[in-house]
Motif scaffolding. Structure first.
Motif, PDB file in Angstrom:
ATOM      1  N   LYS A  57     -11.739  29.370  93.450  1.00 36.62           N
ATOM      2  CA  LYS A  57     -11.648  29.076  94.028  1.00 36.62           C
ATOM      3  C   LYS A  57     -10.914  27.677  94.287  1.00 36.62           C
ATOM      4  O   LYS A  57     -11.994  25.677  95.096  1.00 36.62           O
ATOM      5  CB  LYS A  57     -12.292  27.682  92.111  1.00 36.62           C
ATOM      6  CG  LYS A  57     -13.988  28.134  91.600  1.00 36.62           C
ATOM      7  CD  LYS A  57     -13.676  28.231  89.677  1.00 36.62           C
ATOM      8  CE  LYS A  57     -14.482  29.228  89.708  1.00 36.62           C
ATOM      9  NZ  LYS A  57     -14.996  29.014  88.363  1.00 36.62           N
ATOM     10  N   SER A  58      -9.967  27.595  94.108  1.00 33.56           N
ATOM     11  CA  SER A  58      -9.309  26.501  95.474  1.00 33.56           C
ATOM     12  C   SER A  58      -8.704  27.260  96.609  1.00 33.56           C
ATOM     13  O   SER A  58      -7.445  28.122  97.073  1.00 33.56           O
ATOM     14  CB  SER A  58      -8.057  25.897  94.720  1.00 33.56           C
ATOM     15  OG  SER A  58      -7.866  26.942  93.095  1.00 33.56           O
ATOM     16  N   THR A  59      -9.608  26.722  97.240  1.00 32.08           N
ATOM     17  CA  THR A  59      -8.626  26.931  98.814  1.00 32.08           C
ATOM     18  C   THR A  59      -8.095  25.715  99.286  1.00 32.08           C
ATOM     19  O   THR A  59      -8.929  24.145  99.011  1.00 32.08           O
ATOM     20  CB  THR A  59     -10.631  27.742  99.910  1.00 32.08           C
ATOM     21  OG1 THR A  59     -11.447  26.577  99.474  1.00 32.08           O
ATOM     22  CG2 THR A  59     -10.793  28.935  99.252  1.00 32.08           C
ATOM     23  N   ASN A  60      -7.454  25.497 100.795  1.00 31.24           N
ATOM     24  CA  ASN A  60      -7.449  24.632 101.741  1.00 31.24           C
ATOM     25  C   ASN A  60      -6.583  23.974 100.905  1.00 31.24           C
ATOM     26  O   ASN A  60      -6.134  22.251 101.175  1.00 31.24           O
ATOM     27  CB  ASN A  60      -8.481  23.825 101.887  1.00 31.24           C
ATOM     28  CG  ASN A  60      -9.553  24.840 102.758  1.00 31.24           C
ATOM     29  OD1 ASN A  60      -8.654  25.407 103.835  1.00 31.24           O
ATOM     30  ND2 ASN A  60     -10.054  24.416 103.177  1.00 31.24           N
ATOM     31  N   VAL A  61      -5.603  24.456  99.509  1.00 30.55           N
ATOM     32  CA  VAL A  61      -4.757  23.570  98.801  1.00 30.55           C
ATOM     33  C   VAL A  61      -3.425  24.234  99.158  1.00 30.55           C
ATOM     34  O   VAL A  61      -2.941  24.806  99.275  1.00 30.55           O
ATOM     35  CB  VAL A  61      -5.043  23.982  97.449  1.00 30.55           C
ATOM     36  CG1 VAL A  61      -3.923  23.136  96.322  1.00 30.55           C
ATOM     37  CG2 VAL A  61      -6.022  23.738  97.214  1.00 30.55           C
ATOM     38  N   VAL A  62      -2.247  22.928  99.797  1.00 29.62           N
ATOM     39  CA  VAL A  62      -0.994  22.975 100.414  1.00 29.62           C
ATOM     40  C   VAL A  62      -0.415  23.148  99.041  1.00 29.62           C
ATOM     41  O   VAL A  62      -0.501  21.326  98.877  1.00 29.62           O
ATOM     42  CB  VAL A  62      -1.018  23.216 101.525  1.00 29.62           C
ATOM     43  CG1 VAL A  62       0.548  23.211 102.017  1.00 29.62           C
ATOM     44  CG2 VAL A  62      -1.726  23.330 102.449  1.00 29.62           C
ATOM     45  N   TRP A  63       0.879  23.762  98.730  1.00 31.82           N
ATOM     46  CA  TRP A  63       1.787  23.523  97.493  1.00 31.82           C
ATOM     47  C   TRP A  63       2.908  22.079  99.092  1.00 31.82           C
ATOM     48  O   TRP A  63       3.231  22.640  99.887  1.00 31.82           O
ATOM     49  CB  TRP A  63       2.679  24.321  97.811  1.00 31.82           C
ATOM     50  CG  TRP A  63       3.886  24.286  96.199  1.00 31.82           C
ATOM     51  CD1 TRP A  63       4.615  24.091  97.136  1.00 31.82           C
ATOM     52  CD2 TRP A  63       4.065  24.157  95.147  1.00 31.82           C
ATOM     53  NE1 TRP A  63       5.228  23.802  95.351  1.00 31.82           N
ATOM     54  CE2 TRP A  63       4.723  23.887  95.178  1.00 31.82           C
ATOM     55  CE3 TRP A  63       2.833  24.295  94.449  1.00 31.82           C
ATOM     56  CZ2 TRP A  63       4.584  23.723  92.953  1.00 31.82           C
ATOM     57  CZ3 TRP A  63       2.718  24.374  92.714  1.00 31.82           C
ATOM     58  CH2 TRP A  63       4.160  23.839  92.289  1.00 31.82           C
ATOM     59  N   HIS A  64       3.238  20.903  98.011  1.00 32.34           N
ATOM     60  CA  HIS A  64       3.584  19.899  98.773  1.00 32.34           C
ATOM     61  C   HIS A  64       5.369  20.536  97.994  1.00 32.34           C
ATOM     62  O   HIS A  64       5.782  20.659  96.818  1.00 32.34           O
ATOM     63  CB  HIS A  64       3.620  18.468  97.978  1.00 32.34           C
ATOM     64  CG  HIS A  64       2.175  17.939  98.837  1.00 32.34           C
ATOM     65  ND1 HIS A  64       2.702  17.099  99.769  1.00 32.34           N
ATOM     66  CD2 HIS A  64       1.048  18.149  98.566  1.00 32.34           C
ATOM     67  CE1 HIS A  64       1.437  16.842 100.345  1.00 32.34           C
ATOM     68  NE2 HIS A  64       0.695  17.353  99.343  1.00 32.34           N
ATOM     69  N   GLN A  65       5.991  20.220  99.327  1.00 31.90           N
ATOM     70  CA  GLN A  65       7.302  20.370  98.894  1.00 31.90           C
ATOM     71  C   GLN A  65       8.815  19.295  98.816  1.00 31.90           C
ATOM     72  O   GLN A  65       7.786  18.462  99.130  1.00 31.90           O
ATOM     73  CB  GLN A  65       8.109  20.900 100.376  1.00 31.90           C
ATOM     74  CG  GLN A  65       9.416  22.142  99.446  1.00 31.90           C
ATOM     75  CD  GLN A  65       8.799  22.835  98.953  1.00 31.90           C
ATOM     76  OE1 GLN A  65       8.149  23.930  98.847  1.00 31.90           O
ATOM     77  NE2 GLN A  65      10.013  22.921  97.606  1.00 31.90           N
TER      78      GLN A  65
END
Ligand code: ADP
Length: 202
Positions: free
Chosen positions: A5-13
């Protein structure tokens, strides 16, 4: 477990990392003490006693307790097998965040299934997951019955009760095993703190 269900989610460094927080505290190596055992085995009692010992010595901890978490974060989950899996997965993720914050995390959940505990173990690095098996025989737990739940389960008023009509799979290689039928609460708590001290967490 990756949700589709979670797409286009990028991990913040972030600029401040776990190692920075650990250095800032300067007194402990973060980890999760994952207490597992039957209802009434003594998980909450011992985890509480451990946290008191840690607190008194100035360590930074947080205790996640099964019943308390089910009042909030996980109040949408039942005790059916699928929801138990999700319950433990969420707690595993929360414990990971708290370890990332630099804390000594104590969790007190029955967490009856080997596979779920193994999944939580994979979320953490090897040194950061400490499984504590509160090894109390079912007969002793049932005799204690601190919340009257075994009585209700035996009467058929509670379904999916661990040890009665839902399985408990004991850990095969826990880092710590406490035997509450031979050791007092204080002795069990000391045993856990001694493990932390002896393995460089404190
Ligand atoms: P759990 O969190 O595993 O469901 P609790 O900690 O709520 O279990 O309840 C355990 C009960 O057993 C408490 O009433 C506690 O006082 C009692 N007890 C007796 N001996 C011990 C012991 N050695 N260690 C832990 N609890 C014990």
């Amino acid at each position: 477990m990756k949700s589709d269900k979670s797409t286009n989610v990028v991990w913040h460094q972030h600029q401040i990392a776990k190692a920075d927080r650990v250095r800032q505290k300067g007194i402990q190596r973060p980890a999760v003490l994952w207490f597992t055992g039957l209802s009434g085995s003594g998980k909450s009692t011992i985890a509480n006693a451990v946290e008191q010992l840690l607190f008194a010595k100035g360590y930074h901890s947080y205790l996640l307790d099964g019943d308390n978490v089910r009042h909030g974060l996980n109040k949408d989950l039942s005790f059916a097998d699928a929801d138990r899996v999700e319950n433990i997965r969420r707690i595993g993720e929360v414990s990971k965040l708290f370890v990332d914050a630099g804390l000594l995390v104590l969790t007190a959940f029955i967490s009856p299934f080997q596979q779920d505990r193994a999944l939580v173990r994979t979320l953490h690095s090897e040194q950061e997951f400490i499984e504590v098996f509160v090894d109390t025989p079912l007969a002793v737990c049932e005799q204690r019955d601190p919340k009257g739940l075994y009585k209700k389960a035996r009467a058929g008023e509670i379904k999916h009760f661990t040890g009665i009509d839902s399985a408990y799979e004991p850990p095969l290689k826990p880092e710590i095993r406490v035997d509450t039928s031979t050791a007092s609460v204080a002795e069990c708590a000391e045993q856990v703190v001694a493990y932390l001290a002896g393995n460089g967490y404190l």
